[in-house]
Scaffold this motif. Sequence first.
Motif, short mmCIF file in Angstrom:
data_model
loop_
_atom_site.label_atom_id
_atom_site.label_comp_id
_atom_site.label_asym_id
_atom_site.label_seq_id
_atom_site.Cartn_x
_atom_site.Cartn_y
_atom_site.Cartn_z
N ASN A 1 32.19 40.80 50.76
CA ASN A 1 31.38 42.01 50.91
C ASN A 1 31.97 43.17 50.12
OD1 ASN A 1 33.49 43.05 52.60
ND2 ASN A 1 32.58 41.95 54.34
N MET A 2 33.10 42.91 49.45
CA MET A 2 33.71 43.86 48.53
C MET A 2 34.57 43.05 47.55
SD MET A 2 36.75 45.55 50.83
CE MET A 2 37.51 46.29 49.38
N THR A 3 34.73 43.54 46.33
CA THR A 3 35.51 42.81 45.34
C THR A 3 36.63 43.68 44.79
OG1 THR A 3 33.96 43.42 43.58
CG2 THR A 3 33.62 41.30 44.64
N VAL A 4 37.66 43.01 44.26
CA VAL A 4 38.83 43.69 43.72
C VAL A 4 38.90 43.43 42.21
CG1 VAL A 4 41.35 43.85 43.78
CG2 VAL A 4 40.07 43.37 45.89
N PRO A 5 38.81 44.48 41.38
CA PRO A 5 38.90 44.28 39.93
C PRO A 5 40.33 43.93 39.51
CG PRO A 5 38.78 46.62 40.43
CD PRO A 5 38.59 45.90 41.73
N LEU A 6 40.44 43.00 38.55
CA LEU A 6 41.74 42.56 38.07
C LEU A 6 41.87 42.78 36.57
CD1 LEU A 6 42.10 39.11 39.88
CD2 LEU A 6 43.00 41.33 40.63
N ASP A 7 43.09 43.09 36.12
CA ASP A 7 43.33 43.11 34.68
C ASP A 7 43.69 41.69 34.24
OD1 ASP A 7 46.05 42.60 35.27
OD2 ASP A 7 46.56 44.74 35.24
N GLU A 8 43.93 41.52 32.95
CA GLU A 8 44.14 40.18 32.42
C GLU A 8 45.37 39.49 33.03
OE1 GLU A 8 44.98 37.95 28.14
OE2 GLU A 8 43.98 39.91 28.16
N GLU A 9 46.47 40.22 33.15
CA GLU A 9 47.68 39.62 33.69
C GLU A 9 47.49 39.18 35.14
OE1 GLU A 9 52.41 40.78 34.48
OE2 GLU A 9 51.09 42.16 33.40
N GLN A 10 46.86 40.02 35.93
CA GLN A 10 46.60 39.67 37.32
C GLN A 10 45.65 38.48 37.41
OE1 GLN A 10 45.08 43.52 38.45
NE2 GLN A 10 46.95 44.04 39.59
N ALA A 11 44.65 38.47 36.52
CA ALA A 11 43.67 37.38 36.53
C ALA A 11 44.33 36.05 36.23
CB ALA A 11 42.57 37.67 35.50
N VAL A 12 45.21 36.02 35.25
CA VAL A 12 45.90 34.77 34.90
C VAL A 12 46.68 34.23 36.09
CG1 VAL A 12 47.75 33.79 33.50
CG2 VAL A 12 46.03 35.24 32.42
N THR A 13 47.43 35.10 36.74
CA THR A 13 48.25 34.68 37.87
C THR A 13 47.39 34.22 39.04
OG1 THR A 13 49.93 36.29 37.20
CG2 THR A 13 50.15 35.35 39.40
N LEU A 14 46.35 34.99 39.34
CA LEU A 14 45.49 34.64 40.47
C LEU A 14 44.81 33.29 40.24
CD1 LEU A 14 44.09 35.41 43.17
CD2 LEU A 14 42.20 36.25 41.76
N LEU A 15 44.27 33.08 39.06
CA LEU A 15 43.56 31.83 38.80
C LEU A 15 44.48 30.62 38.88
CD1 LEU A 15 41.14 33.00 35.97
CD2 LEU A 15 40.57 32.47 38.34
#
Length: 247
Positions: A202-216
Amino acid sequence: MAGHSQFKNIMHRKGGQDAKRSRAFAKIGREISVSVKGGSPDPAHNPRLRAALVAARLANMSKDAVDRAIKKASGAGGGEDYVEVRYEGRGPGNVAIIVEALTDNRNRTASDLRSMFSKYGGAFGETVAFQFDRIGAVRYPAAVADADTMLEAAIEAGADDVSSTAQGHEVITAPDALAAVQAALEARFGEAESAKLEWRPNMTVPLDEEQAVTLLKLLDLLDDHDDVQNVTANFEIDEAVMEKLSA
């Protein structure tokens, strides 16, 4: 794109497809087992089992393997004793993550997942479910009906909302209305592509590229665990970043 349980569909996949197929079959087998034990071995009277059988067909699981799983779960021994467990936590960028598992050893599963969260800088065990809504979702391919026809049928069946695109129709229901809506739609359009309970952010958190790589990487690791059935997260990644990561 906004994060959800289908994040793997847009990620570049690594090798080991045979191993992944084997894990997918094992997870479907567990779902079949729990579905049979919680209801009937007859899919006509067990909506959850019907959904599991659809997933089995989509994964190209053999009919013999499916029949064995049903027979094992409905036999005298009943097969393995799996329990449904939900784990919550936060990943990189403070992303909320819900992990749904079927396990025969809670301690082992919790220990494994805690280690995975820790490896990627996450926090295992934090309560995050309030950042999601629990919904029922019934999906059909676009070819079964036009958008107006599906909307009319869904409203008559008691659904809450419908989203129709060139890829297909998604009918949203309250959790306790899923079985009734599924039955009504299947009576009109035939077997659904999928029908299940899901967590929807019901809400989302924007990620930068570095955070996205780690999260995925974390989500991929979680999803590959044998006990894990579904992983849902409330991240949002810019389309340009996703294209770069998927290249």
